[in-house]
Design a protein around this motif. Structure first.
Motif, PDB file in Angstrom:
ATOM      1  N   PHE A   1     -10.507  -8.568   1.837  1.00  0.00           N
ATOM      2  CA  PHE A   1      -9.725  -7.336   1.909  1.00  0.00           C
ATOM      3  C   PHE A   1     -10.440  -6.244   1.122  1.00  0.00           C
ATOM      4  CE2 PHE A   1      -6.526 -10.621   2.626  1.00  0.00           C
ATOM      5  CZ  PHE A   1      -5.855 -10.113   3.725  1.00  0.00           C
ATOM      6  N   ASP A   2     -10.429  -5.037   1.671  1.00  0.00           N
ATOM      7  CA  ASP A   2     -10.982  -3.877   0.986  1.00  0.00           C
ATOM      8  C   ASP A   2      -9.984  -3.434  -0.081  1.00  0.00           C
ATOM      9  OD1 ASP A   2     -11.828  -1.384   0.123  1.00  0.00           O
ATOM     10  OD2 ASP A   2     -12.266  -0.629   2.138  1.00  0.00           O
ATOM     11  N   PRO A   3     -10.347  -3.497  -1.366  1.00  0.00           N
ATOM     12  CA  PRO A   3      -9.373  -3.137  -2.399  1.00  0.00           C
ATOM     13  C   PRO A   3      -8.908  -1.693  -2.327  1.00  0.00           C
ATOM     14  CG  PRO A   3     -11.559  -3.462  -3.357  1.00  0.00           C
ATOM     15  CD  PRO A   3     -11.626  -3.947  -1.944  1.00  0.00           C
ATOM     16  N   ALA A   4      -9.691  -0.837  -1.704  1.00  0.00           N
ATOM     17  CA  ALA A   4      -9.320   0.581  -1.625  1.00  0.00           C
ATOM     18  C   ALA A   4      -8.279   0.855  -0.552  1.00  0.00           C
ATOM     19  CB  ALA A   4     -10.563   1.432  -1.369  1.00  0.00           C
ATOM     20  N   THR A   5      -8.277   0.069   0.528  1.00  0.00           N
ATOM     21  CA  THR A   5      -7.409   0.382   1.669  1.00  0.00           C
ATOM     22  C   THR A   5      -6.525  -0.770   2.125  1.00  0.00           C
ATOM     23  OG1 THR A   5      -9.135  -0.256   3.260  1.00  0.00           O
ATOM     24  CG2 THR A   5      -9.085   2.057   2.544  1.00  0.00           C
ATOM     25  N   GLU A   6      -6.783  -1.992   1.621  1.00  0.00           N
ATOM     26  CA  GLU A   6      -6.061  -3.155   2.135  1.00  0.00           C
ATOM     27  C   GLU A   6      -5.338  -3.950   1.038  1.00  0.00           C
ATOM     28  OE1 GLU A   6      -8.400  -4.367   6.155  1.00  0.00           O
ATOM     29  OE2 GLU A   6      -9.346  -5.061   4.300  1.00  0.00           O
ATOM     30  N   VAL A   7      -5.257  -3.387  -0.153  1.00  0.00           N
ATOM     31  CA  VAL A   7      -4.503  -3.984  -1.260  1.00  0.00           C
ATOM     32  C   VAL A   7      -3.632  -2.893  -1.864  1.00  0.00           C
ATOM     33  CG1 VAL A   7      -4.626  -5.218  -3.458  1.00  0.00           C
ATOM     34  CG2 VAL A   7      -6.423  -5.569  -1.740  1.00  0.00           C
ATOM     35  N   PHE A   8      -2.371  -3.244  -2.129  1.00  0.00           N
ATOM     36  CA  PHE A   8      -1.411  -2.247  -2.590  1.00  0.00           C
ATOM     37  C   PHE A   8      -0.495  -2.893  -3.623  1.00  0.00           C
ATOM     38  CE2 PHE A   8       2.594   0.185  -1.985  1.00  0.00           C
ATOM     39  CZ  PHE A   8       2.113   1.459  -2.248  1.00  0.00           C
ATOM     40  N   VAL A   9      -0.270  -2.232  -4.753  1.00  0.00           N
ATOM     41  CA  VAL A   9       0.512  -2.794  -5.862  1.00  0.00           C
ATOM     42  C   VAL A   9       1.970  -2.338  -5.760  1.00  0.00           C
ATOM     43  CG1 VAL A   9       0.740  -2.921  -8.377  1.00  0.00           C
ATOM     44  CG2 VAL A   9      -1.541  -2.878  -7.321  1.00  0.00           C
ATOM     45  N   THR A  10       2.896  -3.281  -6.018  1.00  0.00           N
ATOM     46  CA  THR A  10       4.328  -3.001  -5.904  1.00  0.00           C
ATOM     47  C   THR A  10       5.056  -3.431  -7.177  1.00  0.00           C
ATOM     48  OG1 THR A  10       4.715  -5.156  -4.873  1.00  0.00           O
ATOM     49  CG2 THR A  10       4.312  -3.285  -3.402  1.00  0.00           C
ATOM     50  N   VAL A  11       6.305  -3.007  -7.286  1.00  0.00           N
ATOM     51  CA  VAL A  11       7.145  -3.412  -8.413  1.00  0.00           C
ATOM     52  C   VAL A  11       7.696  -4.809  -8.105  1.00  0.00           C
ATOM     53  CG1 VAL A  11       9.111  -2.822  -9.876  1.00  0.00           C
ATOM     54  CG2 VAL A  11       7.710  -1.009  -8.893  1.00  0.00           C
ATOM     55  N   GLY A  12       6.852  -5.789  -8.314  1.00  0.00           N
ATOM     56  CA  GLY A  12       7.215  -7.166  -8.012  1.00  0.00           C
ATOM     57  C   GLY A  12       7.138  -7.465  -6.523  1.00  0.00           C
ATOM     58  N   ALA A  13       7.222  -8.761  -6.217  1.00  0.00           N
ATOM     59  CA  ALA A  13       7.197  -9.172  -4.813  1.00  0.00           C
ATOM     60  C   ALA A  13       8.458  -8.734  -4.085  1.00  0.00           C
ATOM     61  CB  ALA A  13       7.037 -10.693  -4.721  1.00  0.00           C
ATOM     62  N   THR A  14       9.590  -8.643  -4.806  1.00  0.00           N
ATOM     63  CA  THR A  14      10.830  -8.231  -4.145  1.00  0.00           C
ATOM     64  C   THR A  14      10.681  -6.845  -3.534  1.00  0.00           C
ATOM     65  OG1 THR A  14      12.139  -9.579  -5.658  1.00  0.00           O
ATOM     66  CG2 THR A  14      13.301  -7.873  -4.442  1.00  0.00           C
ATOM     67  N   GLU A  15      10.072  -5.911  -4.273  1.00  0.00           N
ATOM     68  CA  GLU A  15       9.829  -4.593  -3.688  1.00  0.00           C
ATOM     69  C   GLU A  15       8.803  -4.677  -2.569  1.00  0.00           C
ATOM     70  OE1 GLU A  15       9.143  -0.064  -5.166  1.00  0.00           O
ATOM     71  OE2 GLU A  15       7.491  -1.454  -5.531  1.00  0.00           O
ATOM     72  N   GLY A  16       7.796  -5.535  -2.731  1.00  0.00           N
ATOM     73  CA  GLY A  16       6.813  -5.694  -1.670  1.00  0.00           C
ATOM     74  C   GLY A  16       7.452  -6.130  -0.368  1.00  0.00           C
ATOM     75  N   VAL A  17       8.365  -7.104  -0.443  1.00  0.00           N
ATOM     76  CA  VAL A  17       9.085  -7.550   0.760  1.00  0.00           C
ATOM     77  C   VAL A  17       9.954  -6.420   1.294  1.00  0.00           C
ATOM     78  CG1 VAL A  17      10.838  -9.133   1.629  1.00  0.00           C
ATOM     79  CG2 VAL A  17       9.038  -9.991   0.121  1.00  0.00           C
ATOM     80  N   ALA A  18      10.694  -5.751   0.394  1.00  0.00           N
ATOM     81  CA  ALA A  18      11.599  -4.696   0.843  1.00  0.00           C
ATOM     82  C   ALA A  18      10.846  -3.553   1.517  1.00  0.00           C
ATOM     83  CB  ALA A  18      12.406  -4.169  -0.346  1.00  0.00           C
ATOM     84  N   ALA A  19       9.776  -3.089   0.886  1.00  0.00           N
ATOM     85  CA  ALA A  19       9.014  -1.987   1.475  1.00  0.00           C
ATOM     86  C   ALA A  19       8.408  -2.393   2.809  1.00  0.00           C
ATOM     87  CB  ALA A  19       7.916  -1.537   0.504  1.00  0.00           C
ATOM     88  N   SER A  20       7.983  -3.639   2.918  1.00  0.00           N
ATOM     89  CA  SER A  20       7.385  -4.113   4.172  1.00  0.00           C
ATOM     90  C   SER A  20       8.415  -4.171   5.292  1.00  0.00           C
ATOM     91  CB  SER A  20       6.751  -5.489   3.954  1.00  0.00           C
ATOM     92  OG  SER A  20       5.717  -5.432   2.993  1.00  0.00           O
ATOM     93  N   VAL A  21       9.592  -4.731   4.993  1.00  0.00           N
ATOM     94  CA  VAL A  21      10.635  -4.812   6.024  1.00  0.00           C
ATOM     95  C   VAL A  21      11.093  -3.418   6.416  1.00  0.00           C
ATOM     96  CG1 VAL A  21      12.993  -5.573   6.489  1.00  0.00           C
ATOM     97  CG2 VAL A  21      11.395  -7.123   5.351  1.00  0.00           C
ATOM     98  N   LEU A  22      11.321  -2.550   5.435  1.00  0.00           N
ATOM     99  CA  LEU A  22      11.781  -1.197   5.746  1.00  0.00           C
ATOM    100  C   LEU A  22      10.749  -0.412   6.542  1.00  0.00           C
ATOM    101  CD1 LEU A  22      13.409  -0.353   2.309  1.00  0.00           C
ATOM    102  CD2 LEU A  22      14.632  -0.570   4.480  1.00  0.00           C
ATOM    103  N   ALA A  23       9.467  -0.697   6.309  1.00  0.00           N
ATOM    104  CA  ALA A  23       8.404   0.005   7.028  1.00  0.00           C
ATOM    105  C   ALA A  23       8.219  -0.512   8.442  1.00  0.00           C
ATOM    106  CB  ALA A  23       7.090  -0.129   6.252  1.00  0.00           C
ATOM    107  N   LEU A  24       8.497  -1.785   8.662  1.00  0.00           N
ATOM    108  CA  LEU A  24       8.072  -2.435   9.898  1.00  0.00           C
ATOM    109  C   LEU A  24       9.204  -2.859  10.823  1.00  0.00           C
ATOM    110  CD1 LEU A  24       5.305  -4.619   8.231  1.00  0.00           C
ATOM    111  CD2 LEU A  24       4.967  -2.509   9.535  1.00  0.00           C
TER     112      LEU A  24
END
Length: 387
Positions: free
Chosen positions: A85-108
């Motif tokens: 993965f390209d760290p500049a464009t393919e890695v993204f930091v979130t407020v825990g995995a719970t936010e990562g899941v939430a942002a992903s579901v809300l986006a997709l």
């Protein structure tokens, strides 16, 4: 004014974790409900966070995350799984995995879309799908030969014309299952056949037992380009309060997740990011020791639960044991969980709250073993009163 809460969220009250943890405090019970360790992570990692605070790293970091953490995550995915993965464009930091899941579901996923989940599921999944206005389609994990698994035909039948996302959690909380290569290939085949996006929650990726391997779904043919993978520091390094997670995915999917996340929290605490970057590069031997100790704690708890009269399922990963309450003469896990503090001075989580089909989870309660040995021993001694 009437009910202020929007209709789609009216079925969600206080989380079961808050309810049972409050009950533990009110009754002075041992809390084997909520999954947080009672010891801290690697000392040098903690010192790195302190140094970051003292050196002035206390203002907004970049929205996508500190470059050093994104680079460390990319290096970890490549070294451990062969995923680049390209760290500049393919890695993204979130407020825990719970936010990562939430942002992903809300986006997709949105109104009219369907999201497949494997039940029992972590409770935030249902709430996040509701926030998105989407509909969840549960596929039930059932005990088969000592572990929880799914029927491939039920998964295929759950897919409809409005299905957009499959949400996969492995190692699985609360069932303790680590999906096998064969099970994951079934999920991958369904995603490829129906052009679905997979969102994978992999927060327990290092905490597997009995040589059960964690295999990311993104490693399967045709899956890297359609998978949003999520993990975090909380479970791996015993810092659940830091709420530092990350998402790895192809750039278009990362841009979608970032679009949502930037308007929720914008950024994640800089000192925790710096310390997590250090830990990913330097503290994995500590994590292996943690895994070994957790496997021993799992066995310690299972031995005690079985001596107290429960039937148990030996988890292949995570912090949790599923215990069958029927040998003790109980049939309703919610009823027992609310009575346990008075009956035995111990708090557990009723598994049925993680199901759409609550009857499938009614005979089970979940106990956490990420605790000191003396806490586990005292809890199982108290539980003997039920036998």
């Amino acid at each position: 004014m009437g009910e202020p809460l929007v209709p789609r969220m009216q079925g969600f009250g206080t989380t079961i974790f808050a309810e049972m943890s409050a009950l533990a405090v009110a009754t002075g019970s041992i809390n084997l409900g909520q999954g947080f360790p009672d010891t801290d992570g690697p000392p040098k990692m903690l010192e790195t966070a302190v140094e970051a605070i003292r050196s002035g790293g206390n203002q907004y970091p970049p929205g996508p995350g500190l470059p050093e953490l994104r680079e460390a995550v990319a290096a970890q995915r490549l070294e451990r799984y062969g995923l680049e993965f390209d760290p500049a464009t393919e890695v993204f930091v979130t407020v825990g995995a719970t936010e990562g899941v939430a942002a992903s579901v809300l986006a997709l996923a949105g109104p009219g879309d369907e999201v497949i989940v494997f039940e029992p599921y972590y409770d935030s999944y249902a709430a996040t799908i509701a926030l998105a206005g989407a509909t969840r389609r549960p596929v039930t994990l059932r005990p088969v030969e000592g572990r929880f698994t799914f029927d491939p035909d039920e998964l295929r039948a759950a897919v409809g014309p409005r299905t957009r996302v499959v949400l996969v959690n492995s190692p699985h909380n609360p069932a303790g299952t680590v999906f096998t290569r064969e099970e994951l290939e079934v999920i991958a085949a369904v995603c490829r056949e129906h052009d679905l996006i997979a969102i994978t929650d992999e927060v327990y990726e290092y905490l597997t037992f009995d040589d059960a391997p964690h295999i990311p779904l993104a490693t399967f043919d045709g899956m890297r380009e359609r998978t949003v993978s999520i993990s975090s520091a909380g479970k791996t390094f015993s810092v659940t309060g830091w709420k530092t997670g990350w998402v790895t995915a192809p750039a278009p999917l990362i841009r979608a997740v970032q679009t949502v996340k930037q308007f929720v929290t914008y950024a994640t605490g800089g000192p925790w990011q710096r310390a997590t970057a250090y830990a990913l590069r330097n503290e994995l031997p500590w994590v292996e020791d943690l895994r070994t100790s957790l496997q021993a704690k799992r066995d310690r708890l299972i031995t005690g639960l079985e001596a107290a009269g429960f039937a148990t399922y030996r988890p292949q990963g995570t912090y949790f044991v599923q215990a069958d309450i029927r040998p003790l003469g109980f049939t309703d896990g919610m009823e027992l969980a609310r009575a346990l503090p008075e009956k035995a001075g111990v708090v557990a989580i009723p598994t049925q709250v993680f199901y759409d089909h609550a009857e499938a989870g009614a005979p089970f309660v979940r106990f956490a073993f990420c605790k000191k040995d003396e806490v586990i021993d005292e809890a199982v001694e108290r539980l003997r009163a039920l036998h």
